[in-house]
Design a protein around this motif. Structure first.
Motif, short mmCIF file in Angstrom:
data_model
loop_
_atom_site.label_atom_id
_atom_site.label_comp_id
_atom_site.label_asym_id
_atom_site.label_seq_id
_atom_site.Cartn_x
_atom_site.Cartn_y
_atom_site.Cartn_z
N VAL A 139 76.43 63.18 42.10
CA VAL A 139 75.32 63.16 41.31
C VAL A 139 74.86 61.62 40.74
O VAL A 139 73.84 61.22 40.89
CB VAL A 139 75.53 64.17 40.03
N LEU A 140 75.93 61.12 40.25
CA LEU A 140 75.57 59.75 39.66
C LEU A 140 75.28 58.75 40.57
O LEU A 140 74.35 58.03 40.47
CB LEU A 140 76.99 59.19 39.06
N LEU A 141 75.64 58.94 41.98
CA LEU A 141 75.36 57.99 43.31
C LEU A 141 73.99 58.45 43.70
O LEU A 141 73.01 57.47 43.84
CB LEU A 141 76.17 58.08 44.19
N ALA A 142 73.66 59.78 43.57
CA ALA A 142 72.52 60.16 44.39
C ALA A 142 71.33 60.05 43.41
O ALA A 142 70.31 59.71 43.63
CB ALA A 142 72.72 61.73 44.68
N PHE A 143 71.45 60.02 41.99
CA PHE A 143 70.27 59.93 41.06
C PHE A 143 70.29 58.78 40.39
O PHE A 143 69.36 58.69 39.51
CB PHE A 143 70.19 61.15 40.06
N ALA A 151 73.05 49.04 48.94
CA ALA A 151 73.85 47.79 48.44
C ALA A 151 74.88 48.41 47.64
O ALA A 151 76.24 48.10 47.62
CB ALA A 151 73.22 46.77 47.85
N THR A 152 74.59 49.22 46.68
CA THR A 152 75.74 49.81 45.92
C THR A 152 76.61 50.86 46.60
O THR A 152 77.71 50.67 46.44
CB THR A 152 75.13 50.39 44.62
N LEU A 153 76.16 51.68 47.29
CA LEU A 153 77.10 52.41 48.11
C LEU A 153 78.05 51.71 48.97
O LEU A 153 79.16 51.86 49.17
CB LEU A 153 76.21 53.50 48.86
N ASP A 154 77.40 50.61 49.61
CA ASP A 154 78.23 49.94 50.50
C ASP A 154 79.46 49.13 49.94
O ASP A 154 80.34 48.92 50.36
CB ASP A 154 77.43 48.68 51.18
#
Length: 254
Positions: A139-143, A151-154
């Motif tokens: 949830v914190l990543l998706a929203f 960039a952040t997900l990488d």
């Protein structure tokens, strides 16, 4: 400043350990001189931030460090507003309920109410949780504010914690797209085998993401067939909490 930075590195070690730490262990973990570590620990003990077992000579968190943590909760508008909401949600669902926030590369539960089927392992308040393998983390990543870009997900590490953990970055991106579309996330045996959780977002002013709000239970007590009803309860309570925090609407799918 270098001495202060070193002391903070030592203090930070105690956030995510279950057992007391000794001078040699800390020095080895941080590649520091043992005498330097010993002096830092002695100063923290005198300040009440750490306590030392007189028999083992090992250190653990002290009452003054606890007091600092309590001040964070007492001074946090999210935590203050969430207490009655998560209690009500726990009573309705019969599960343990948590509020999580993102800190750097992890999710941390800052508030929780234990349900009748409390699962202690890997979900207690303050514990470090992987973003990619938990309902709250997804949830914190998706929203989150960087959710539209990669960039952040990488930069997020994807260690395999169980056979069900998502470790492929493209697969995680697909999962996060689905989380955004449906308005909630699930994790089933991805951090701890036999443990299940689902979570929804909480928003504040400007409909900015504030936290993840979810339930956790033994997987057998949170089956796939019960998710729709559980998510509906979570959305109802998360909407109430979001409005208390200044959101004008609750921008997730019905």
């Amino acid at each position: 400043m270098k001495s202060l930075d070193t002391a903070l590195r030592v203090a930070s070690l105690f956030k995510d350990v279950e057992e007391p730490l000794g001078v040699v262990e800390i020095a080895e973990r941080l590649a520091l001189n043992k005498s330097h570590v010993s002096r830092i620990l002695a100063s923290m003990r005198r300040a009440g931030l750490l306590v030392q077992n007189p028999r083992t000579r090992r250190y653990s968190v002290g009452v003054e460090a606890f007091a600092i943590g309590v001040r964070y909760i007492n001074g946090n508008p999210l935590a203050r507003a969430a207490v009655p909401v998560i209690r009500a949600c726990s009573e309705l669902t019969g599960h343990s309920v948590f509020i999580s926030v993102r800190h750097d590369d992890c999710s941390r539960h800052i508030l929780a109410v234990e349900g009748p089927h409390f699962e202690e392992s890997q979900w207690r308040v303050g514990i470090r949780l992987a973003l990619h393998a938990t309902a709250s983390g997804k949830v914190l990543l998706a929203f989150g504010p960087e959710s539209a870009g990669g960039a952040t997900l990488d930069a997020v590490a994807l260690p395999r914690l169980t056979p069900r953990t998502i470790t492929d970055r493209d697969a995680l991106r697909e999962t996060l797209s689905r989380v955004r579309a449906q308005g909630w996330a699930e994790a089933r045996g991805e951090t701890v085998v036999g443990l299940a959780a689902c979570a929804v977002p909480v928003f504040g002013r400007g409909e900015a993401l504030c936290a993840a709000f979810g339930v956790v239970a033994p997987a057998a007590l949170l089956p796939e067939t019960a998710l729709r009803d559980t998510v509906a309860i979570l959305h109802d309570h998360a909407q109430r909490l979001s409005l208390l925090l200044g959101a004008r609407s609750y921008p997730v799918p019905d």
